[in-house]
Design a protein around this motif. Structure first.
Motif, PDB file in Angstrom:
ATOM      1  N   ALA A 404       0.836  -1.207   0.000  1.00 35.83           N
ATOM      2  CA  ALA A 404       0.000   0.000   0.000  1.00 35.83           C
ATOM      3  C   ALA A 404       0.868   1.253   0.000  1.00 35.83           C
ATOM      4  O   ALA A 404       0.553   2.247  -0.669  1.00 35.83           O
ATOM      5  CB  ALA A 404      -0.929  -0.002   1.214  1.00 35.83           C
ATOM      6  N   ILE A 405       1.971   1.223   0.738  1.00 31.72           N
ATOM      7  CA  ILE A 405       2.901   2.352   0.764  1.00 31.72           C
ATOM      8  C   ILE A 405       3.550   2.538  -0.607  1.00 31.72           C
ATOM      9  O   ILE A 405       3.661   3.663  -1.115  1.00 31.72           O
ATOM     10  CB  ILE A 405       3.981   2.140   1.851  1.00 31.72           C
ATOM     11  N   GLU A 406       3.968   1.455  -1.238  1.00 32.15           N
ATOM     12  CA  GLU A 406       4.593   1.557  -2.557  1.00 32.15           C
ATOM     13  C   GLU A 406       3.601   2.089  -3.593  1.00 32.15           C
ATOM     14  O   GLU A 406       3.972   2.901  -4.463  1.00 32.15           O
ATOM     15  CB  GLU A 406       5.141   0.192  -2.990  1.00 32.15           C
ATOM     16  N   GLU A 407       2.357   1.647  -3.513  1.00 30.19           N
ATOM     17  CA  GLU A 407       1.321   2.179  -4.415  1.00 30.19           C
ATOM     18  C   GLU A 407       1.159   3.685  -4.212  1.00 30.19           C
ATOM     19  O   GLU A 407       0.973   4.444  -5.170  1.00 30.19           O
ATOM     20  CB  GLU A 407      -0.014   1.470  -4.166  1.00 30.19           C
ATOM     21  N   MET A 408       1.230   4.129  -2.942  1.00 31.68           N
ATOM     22  CA  MET A 408       1.104   5.555  -2.655  1.00 31.68           C
ATOM     23  C   MET A 408       2.292   6.339  -3.200  1.00 31.68           C
ATOM     24  O   MET A 408       2.132   7.438  -3.744  1.00 31.68           O
ATOM     25  CB  MET A 408       0.975   5.781  -1.144  1.00 31.68           C
ATOM     26  N   ARG A 409       3.494   5.780  -3.083  1.00 36.71           N
ATOM     27  CA  ARG A 409       4.677   6.461  -3.630  1.00 36.71           C
ATOM     28  C   ARG A 409       4.512   6.728  -5.123  1.00 36.71           C
ATOM     29  O   ARG A 409       4.780   7.827  -5.611  1.00 36.71           O
ATOM     30  CB  ARG A 409       5.922   5.611  -3.388  1.00 36.71           C
ATOM     31  N   ILE A 410       4.074   5.702  -5.847  1.00 32.41           N
ATOM     32  CA  ILE A 410       3.892   5.837  -7.298  1.00 32.41           C
ATOM     33  C   ILE A 410       2.778   6.833  -7.601  1.00 32.41           C
ATOM     34  O   ILE A 410       2.890   7.662  -8.511  1.00 32.41           O
ATOM     35  CB  ILE A 410       3.604   4.463  -7.933  1.00 32.41           C
ATOM     36  N   ALA A 411       1.689   6.772  -6.814  1.00 31.44           N
ATOM     37  CA  ALA A 411       0.555   7.679  -7.032  1.00 31.44           C
ATOM     38  C   ALA A 411       0.970   9.129  -6.798  1.00 31.44           C
ATOM     39  O   ALA A 411       0.581  10.035  -7.550  1.00 31.44           O
ATOM     40  CB  ALA A 411      -0.602   7.291  -6.121  1.00 31.44           C
ATOM     41  N   LEU A 412       1.771   9.384  -5.759  1.00 29.91           N
ATOM     42  CA  LEU A 412       2.242  10.744  -5.489  1.00 29.91           C
ATOM     43  C   LEU A 412       3.174  11.232  -6.595  1.00 29.91           C
ATOM     44  O   LEU A 412       3.105  12.395  -7.017  1.00 29.91           O
ATOM     45  CB  LEU A 412       2.949  10.800  -4.133  1.00 29.91           C
ATOM     46  N   ASP A 413       4.049  10.355  -7.065  1.00 34.20           N
ATOM     47  CA  ASP A 413       4.933  10.724  -8.167  1.00 34.20           C
ATOM     48  C   ASP A 413       4.141  11.051  -9.427  1.00 34.20           C
ATOM     49  O   ASP A 413       4.590  11.843 -10.266  1.00 34.20           O
ATOM     50  CB  ASP A 413       5.919   9.585  -8.469  1.00 34.20           C
ATOM     51  N   SER A 414       2.964  10.452  -9.559  1.00 31.67           N
ATOM     52  CA  SER A 414       2.139  10.632 -10.760  1.00 31.67           C
ATOM     53  C   SER A 414       1.184  11.810 -10.647  1.00 31.67           C
ATOM     54  O   SER A 414       0.504  12.151 -11.625  1.00 31.67           O
ATOM     55  CB  SER A 414       1.315   9.354 -11.015  1.00 31.67           C
ATOM     56  N   PHE A 415       1.084  12.429  -9.486  1.00 28.34           N
ATOM     57  CA  PHE A 415       0.093  13.486  -9.225  1.00 28.34           C
ATOM     58  C   PHE A 415       0.694  14.832  -9.635  1.00 28.34           C
ATOM     59  O   PHE A 415       1.611  15.338  -9.007  1.00 28.34           O
ATOM     60  CB  PHE A 415      -0.256  13.507  -7.734  1.00 28.34           C
ATOM     61  N   GLU A 416       0.131  15.422 -10.686  1.00 27.98           N
ATOM     62  CA  GLU A 416       0.647  16.685 -11.208  1.00 27.98           C
ATOM     63  C   GLU A 416      -0.185  17.865 -10.694  1.00 27.98           C
ATOM     64  O   GLU A 416      -1.384  17.952 -10.956  1.00 27.98           O
ATOM     65  CB  GLU A 416       0.619  16.679 -12.728  1.00 27.98           C
ATOM     66  N   VAL A 417       0.456  18.745  -9.942  1.00 29.32           N
ATOM     67  CA  VAL A 417      -0.182  19.965  -9.441  1.00 29.32           C
ATOM     68  C   VAL A 417       0.762  21.128  -9.706  1.00 29.32           C
ATOM     69  O   VAL A 417       1.893  21.137  -9.238  1.00 29.32           O
ATOM     70  CB  VAL A 417      -0.476  19.880  -7.925  1.00 29.32           C
ATOM     71  N   GLU A 418       0.305  22.119 -10.456  1.00 32.23           N
ATOM     72  CA  GLU A 418       1.120  23.297 -10.758  1.00 32.23           C
ATOM     73  C   GLU A 418       0.294  24.563 -10.523  1.00 32.23           C
ATOM     74  O   GLU A 418      -0.937  24.549 -10.586  1.00 32.23           O
ATOM     75  CB  GLU A 418       1.597  23.280 -12.216  1.00 32.23           C
ATOM     76  N   GLY A 419       0.999  25.655 -10.254  1.00 32.07           N
ATOM     77  CA  GLY A 419       0.345  26.954 -10.082  1.00 32.07           C
ATOM     78  C   GLY A 419       0.313  27.421  -8.647  1.00 32.07           C
ATOM     79  O   GLY A 419       0.145  28.615  -8.381  1.00 32.07           O
ATOM     80  N   ILE A 420       0.428  26.490  -7.705  1.00 35.20           N
ATOM     81  CA  ILE A 420       0.410  26.827  -6.286  1.00 35.20           C
ATOM     82  C   ILE A 420       1.463  25.987  -5.562  1.00 35.20           C
ATOM     83  O   ILE A 420       1.936  24.978  -6.082  1.00 35.20           O
ATOM     84  CB  ILE A 420      -0.966  26.544  -5.644  1.00 35.20           C
ATOM     85  N   GLY A 421       1.810  26.386  -4.357  1.00 35.25           N
ATOM     86  CA  GLY A 421       2.627  25.536  -3.514  1.00 35.25           C
ATOM     87  C   GLY A 421       1.785  24.384  -2.993  1.00 35.25           C
ATOM     88  O   GLY A 421       0.594  24.543  -2.744  1.00 35.25           O
ATOM     89  N   HIS A 422       2.393  23.213  -2.845  1.00 34.04           N
ATOM     90  CA  HIS A 422       1.649  22.056  -2.335  1.00 34.04           C
ATOM     91  C   HIS A 422       2.613  21.141  -1.586  1.00 34.04           C
ATOM     92  O   HIS A 422       3.833  21.268  -1.687  1.00 34.04           O
ATOM     93  CB  HIS A 422       0.953  21.306  -3.472  1.00 34.04           C
TER      94      HIS A 422
END
Length: 665
Positions: A404-422
């Motif tokens: 579950a942790i490894e799935e989350m790592r990949i999901a976070l790496d895949s999550f694109e957010v631009e325009g604001i700090g996050h």
């Protein structure tokens, strides 16, 4: 069953409720303020009603405005979500008087459990162990200091009607108790319209573990396992998981049965959460009961298969609970990451602005893995200064915790957010931290592991080699494209060289690449990597495979290389020919401007007060001014001793990031 319900909330939780209502065939009504006219929950609902100006205390928490929307639309029931009016007994009473069902517990249970002081007294009377503290309300800062001294520092100063970390401070001495009391009181009044404060002992080395309960109005009650919520910052949960890696079955059963007994003692009927502090010996102490749906409810849904929103609606409709305790089986492991609009590199201060790019990972529901993203925003939408800075709740599920942790790592790496700090880089860092991966964390995790704040991630050498190999293979693709466009080559890729020098994270490696139809074999300083993937220049996400293991990189082209973001690291990667690298080493570096004698505004916000004047000498750590953003007060302090030369902003002024508030000699 109800034909139409109104959601008295906004953002991701409003969208979440709408999804279940739609599944159940129930029409939905959204409410919105001026700031939320184009919000996602408004688009998703069947109807939408405007209820006032942007500030919540002029719209979402004005009971009469919500009641008017109910009358206009003929809604038969109201789901309050969490926050706002979700634990407001007066709102439940107003709905009852109107003949509208409240999708939540009875008014009496809200009054008994929603108030932290009253709930503790009831818990004590029921024989539940509670944290030492003063149940009576605190009148002023002097009394707060006196009580804190009697309890013994450290103490927790809390808003009685609080939640979500607002109106809450930890004090380690008299000065912090005095200051924390006033800040908590101000935040409580602003966020909840209730400035009552109480104080309790702050238990060091605690775990924050909560039990999900579900009760109907026919005397039935069950618990649905626990959630571990120990990863917190400023008392705001950041990462949650279910089940807890700490509890054993006997402790889980004891906590669950106690939670249900407490709920039934106040005739509770709906979904609710009983929160506990658990020490290293698995002793647990009642903290509070949240008489509403919790932000982190998705992880419970993922390991039990129970739709809690659906159960809340059915209970509110008077149905008998169809689940027994024996029906609840915990399956696998689930993680939840709260994505916030805050800048981890600036002390996690709030960030506002337009989402110029918002691309979450694809949601998945398979036998061996799941990815779920509860969100209330969209690409092109705006993060407002008026509300909670949550962007999304990213959840993953797998048969065991490590997966579950490894799935989350990949999901976070895949999550694109631009325009604001996050806070995606910070979340990624936590999931790689040994204390977290081992499950040996407490609520002090962030304070202990990041005492000086978050300064980014330094990748270990093994990961750096994988990234370097991928970067060389990707840059070769870029060079082939440039050569073809310029006419320097026809169909012969041999004109693009094989030897490269790659620089990243202060390290320089010699690399050689041999390409074939399926990918490339890359030698980085004597270590050979097999790199495959279908990335093409212009794509912002590179889904690569290095030696058979996934590698997901957020990718921006820069001169002679890339900006790559991976596992919390933000890397400037230069890929050059040997001759280019030789010349680049001779170039001078540009130095940043000196702002050491200025106090810059660290976030968009409004000046609440200025504590100093021109000509005054200030000491290191002294309060200079207070900035309010997203309902939170932030005290800005002097970093060193100095004399105030100029003050550029005063109380009531709205500032942008890096605006100069004051200057020093």
């Amino acid at each position: 069953m109800f034909k139409k319900i109104l959601i008295a909330n906004r953002g991701e939780i409003a969208c979440r409720v709408i999804k279940t209502a739609r599944k159940m065939g129930i029409a939905t009504v959204a409410i919105y303020s001026d700031a939320d006219k184009h919000a996602l929950h408004v688009e998703m609902a069947d109807e939408a009603v405007h209820i006032g100006p942007a500030p919540a205390n002029q719209s979402y928490i004005v009971i009469e405005n919500v009641m008017k929307a109910i009358r206009e639309t003929g809604a038969e029931a109201v789901h309050p979500g969490y926050g706002f009016l979700s634990e407001n007994a007066k709102f439940a009473e107003a709905l009852e008087a109107e003949g509208v069902a409240f999708i939540g517990p009875p008014k009496g249970a809200i009054e008994a459990m929603g108030d932290k002081i009253t709930s503790k007294k009831i818990a004590q009377e029921a024989g539940v162990s509670t944290v030492p503290g003063v149940m009576g309300l605190i009148e002023d800062a002097d009394e707060a200091v006196k009580i804190s001294q009697e309890i013994g520092y450290p103490v927790m100063i809390k808003a009685s009607a609080g939640g979500g970390g607002k109106g809450m401070r930890i004090a380690w001495n008299d000065e912090e108790a005095r200051e924390g009391f006033q800040s908590s009181k101000n935040e409580a009044a602003s966020s909840f319209g209730d400035d009552r404060i109480f104080i309790e002992k702050f238990v060091t080395q605690p775990r924050h573990i909560e039990i999900q309960v579900l009760c109907d109005s026919h005397g039935n009650g069950i618990y649905l396992g626990e959630r571990e919520c120990s990863i917190q910052r400023r008392n705001q949960k950041v990462i949650e998981e279910a089940p807890s890696p700490f509890l054993d079955e006997a402790t889980r059963k004891a906590m669950g049965e106690q939670a249900v007994a407490l709920a039934q003692a106040v005739d509770y009927a709906s979904a609710g959460t009983v929160e506990f502090i658990v020490d290293g010996e698995k002793n647990f102490y009642f903290l509070e009961m949240n008489t509403r749906l919790q932000v982190e409810h998705p992880v419970t849904e993922l390991i039990t298969g129970v739709d809690l929103v659906e159960q809340m609606i059915r209970v509110a409709n008077g149905e008998v609970l169809q689940l027994s305790q024996d029906d609840i089986q915990l399956n696998g492991w689930a993680m939840e990451s709260r994505l916030y609009a805050e800048d981890p590199y600036r002390g996690f201060l709030p960030s506002i602005g337009r989402l110029t790019r918002y691309r979450p990972p694809a949601e998945v529901a398979e036998a061996k893995r799941a990815v779920r993203n509860d969100t209330g925003v969209f690409e092109g939408g705006e993060i407002s200064i008026y509300y909670d800075p949550m962007i999304a709740k990213l959840c993953t599920w797998a048969p065991d915790r490590d997966t579950a942790i490894e799935e989350m790592r990949i999901a976070l790496d895949s999550f694109e957010v631009e325009g604001i700090g996050h806070n995606i880089p910070f979340l990624a860092a936590v999931y790689d931290h040994p204390k977290f991966t081992s499950g040996e964390m407490t609520t002090a995790f962030i304070a202990e592991e990041y005492p000086d704040g978050f300064e980014g991630v330094t990748l270990p050498k093994a990961e750096l080699g994988r990234v370097a190999a991928a970067a060389v293979a990707m840059y070769r693709v870029c060079e082939i494209r440039r050569a073809r466009i310029s006419g320097r080559m026809g169909n012969h890729e041999r004109h693009v060289g094989q030897d490269w020098v790659v620089t990243l994270q202060g390290e320089t490696y010699e690399a050689r690449v041999e390409a074939d139809r399926e990918g490339a074999t890359v030698d980085v300083d004597g270590q050979t990597y097999r790199v495959e993937g279908d990335w093409t220049p212009g794509q912002s996400l590179a889904r690569m495979s290095v030696d058979g293991a996934p590698l997901v990189l957020k990718t921006d082209l820069i001169s002679a290389g890339f900006r790559l973001r991976y596992r919390g690291a933000d890397l400037k990667v230069n890929v050059r020919t040997p001759r280019q690298a030789e010349l680049a080493a001779l170039m001078p570096e540009k130095l940043p401007p000196d702002t050491s004698k200025m106090l810059l505004c660290p976030m968009p916000g409004m000046i609440v007060k200025v504590d100093v004047e021109v000509g005054q000498e200030v000491q290191e750590g002294q309060a200079l001014c207070t900035v309010e953003a997203m309902k939170m007060e932030n005290i800005l302090r002097a970093e060193r001793t100095g004399i105030v030369l100029q003050i550029n902003a005063g109380a009531g002024d709205s500032l942008a990031v890096d605006d100069v508030i004051m200057e020093f000699e």
